[in-house]
Scaffold this active site. Structure first.
Site, PDB file in Angstrom:
ATOM      1  N   ASP A 235     -36.777   5.043 -12.003  1.00 45.37           N
ATOM      2  CA  ASP A 235     -37.671   4.687 -13.263  1.00 45.37           C
ATOM      3  C   ASP A 235     -38.676   5.635 -13.742  1.00 45.37           C
ATOM      4  O   ASP A 235     -38.938   5.744 -14.842  1.00 45.37           O
ATOM      5  CB  ASP A 235     -38.441   3.114 -12.803  1.00 45.37           C
ATOM      6  CG  ASP A 235     -37.458   2.104 -12.184  1.00 45.37           C
ATOM      7  OD1 ASP A 235     -36.291   2.130 -12.921  1.00 45.37           O
ATOM      8  OD2 ASP A 235     -37.936   1.166 -11.780  1.00 45.37           O
ATOM      9  N   ASP A 248     -41.365   2.771  -8.758  1.00 42.45           N
ATOM     10  CA  ASP A 248     -40.016   2.049  -8.958  1.00 42.45           C
ATOM     11  C   ASP A 248     -40.816   0.634  -9.650  1.00 42.45           C
ATOM     12  O   ASP A 248     -41.609  -0.023  -8.881  1.00 42.45           O
ATOM     13  CB  ASP A 248     -39.423   1.557  -7.787  1.00 42.45           C
ATOM     14  CG  ASP A 248     -38.139   1.136  -8.080  1.00 42.45           C
ATOM     15  OD1 ASP A 248     -37.385   1.397  -9.047  1.00 42.45           O
ATOM     16  OD2 ASP A 248     -37.382   0.424  -7.018  1.00 42.45           O
ATOM     17  N   LYS A 250     -40.858  -3.111 -10.411  1.00 42.71           N
ATOM     18  CA  LYS A 250     -40.104  -4.542  -9.875  1.00 42.71           C
ATOM     19  C   LYS A 250     -40.696  -5.607 -10.702  1.00 42.71           C
ATOM     20  O   LYS A 250     -41.914  -5.790 -10.678  1.00 42.71           O
ATOM     21  CB  LYS A 250     -40.097  -4.666  -8.308  1.00 42.71           C
ATOM     22  CG  LYS A 250     -39.256  -3.599  -7.571  1.00 42.71           C
ATOM     23  CD  LYS A 250     -37.688  -3.410  -8.184  1.00 42.71           C
ATOM     24  CE  LYS A 250     -36.909  -2.565  -7.548  1.00 42.71           C
ATOM     25  NZ  LYS A 250     -35.724  -2.096  -7.820  1.00 42.71           N
TER      26      LYS A 250
END
Length: 338
Positions: A235, A248, A250
């Protein structure tokens, strides 16, 4: 005359019950004293031989009681355990091939020019397995059980078509959220009309995280580990509180305040870290990780920072999952016995 007569009668009656005196008996001890003394059988025992035993028995030591005996047993053998003996803990598994997560030969530092564009290397579809695929195919049985049970519960609640629509919407929202983040973190682009997008709650959720992120080096960029043979699409690589991290992003409908609530996400982060540190397309080295869990209702996101030590621990677990995947593929490709 009546009184003497009565007295005589009384005397005659008493004479009937009189006891005659016995002849005197003399007790003599002469025969007993003069008789031969019997020999005691214990006198034949060698008393000198057992004198030490006699002294120990007749010594003035404290008397033994049940309590003192139990205490003595505790000293000699330990206290009596009424519980089952604890089973030995299973030994932690160790990877057969301990490939390092960090690249000792890489000394390059990330660029600090604010005008330079972050790396956006496209992912090449080939036969090399992705990080996501490896984690899915080596999911622990317990985690797989809970995932299947969640799916069954959702299907019962929404129906087959409803569940398919739900998962499609979740995927779409996640994709839009990442697209919005790419616009925010790219120097050349700006987010416009954020409130009309479904991901606006997620963006609001991470506002306090974005203020601590700087020096973006890569966005939605592919990585490949040449030695361990896996690929992935990370990412973001940027500095969080001054530490260069693989980040990352989420999304979640439920709070995940602890890193263990994120399941395999830490393994995904360290897999990308190891690939970045050994991928020739990247000149810098990453030593930390960050998982950010954003919420649709706009409540503050939970950041889970992973320092160098924690990343090394998760890296060992990732290597085990990678070995498990490789072994499964070998078994699938092995020819069946004739």
């Amino acid at each position: 005359m009546k009184l003497p007569l009565t007295f005589c009668r009384l005397l005659s009656r008493l004479n009937r019950f009189s006891v005659k005196a016995s002849p005197p008996v003399s007790f003599s001890t002469f025969s007993y004293l003069c008789s031969q003394k019997k020999k005691n059988s214990y006198e034949a025992v060698d008393q000198a031989k057992y004198s030490r035993l006699v002294r120990s028995v007749l010594s003035r030591g404290p008397a033994q009681t049940p309590e003192s005996l139990f205490k003595e047993d505790d000293v000699l053998y330990g206290p009596v355990s009424k519980h089952k003996a604890a089973e030995p803990e299973p030994q932690a598994r160790v990877p057969q091939h301990c490939f390092p997560i960090f690249n000792e030969e890489r000394t390059g530092k990330p660029h600090t020019d604010a005008s330079s564009s972050p790396l956006k290397i496209p992912l090449q579809r080939n036969s090399i397995p992705s990080v996501t695929r490896i984690l899915q195919q080596t999911m622990p049985p317990e985690q797989s059980f809970f995932l299947e049970r969640w799916k069954e519960r959702m299907v019962l609640e929404l129906g087959e078509d409803g569940f398919a629509e739900y998962t499609s919407n979740v995927f779409l929202q996640g994709k839009q959220f990442h697209k919005a983040l790419e616009s925010i973190l790219s120097p050349q682009e700006n987010l416009t009309g954020g409130e009309e997008h479904p991901q606006c709650g997620y963006i609001e959720s991470i506002q306090h995280i974005l203020t601590e992120i700087s020096g973006v080096q890569a966005l939605e960029s592919a990585v490949q580990h040449e030695a361990l043979k896996y690929v992935g699409l990370l990412d973001c690589v940027a500095e969080y509180r001054g530490k260069l991290c693989v980040i990352d992003w989420k999304t979640s409908e439920k709070p995940k305040p602890l890193i263990r609530n994120t399941y395999d996400n830490p393994l995904q982060v360290v897999a990308y870290m190891g690939a970045v540190n050994h991928d020739a397309h990247y000149s810098f080295q990453v030593q930390c990780g960050l998982i950010v869990v954003a919420y649709k209702d706009g409540s503050p996101a939970h950041p889970h920072f992973m320092d160098e030590e924690l990343c090394s621990k998760y890296w060992a677990k990732w290597l085990l999952r990678l070995e498990e995947y490789t072994e499964k593929q070998k078994n699938l490709s092995a020819p069946e016995p004739a």
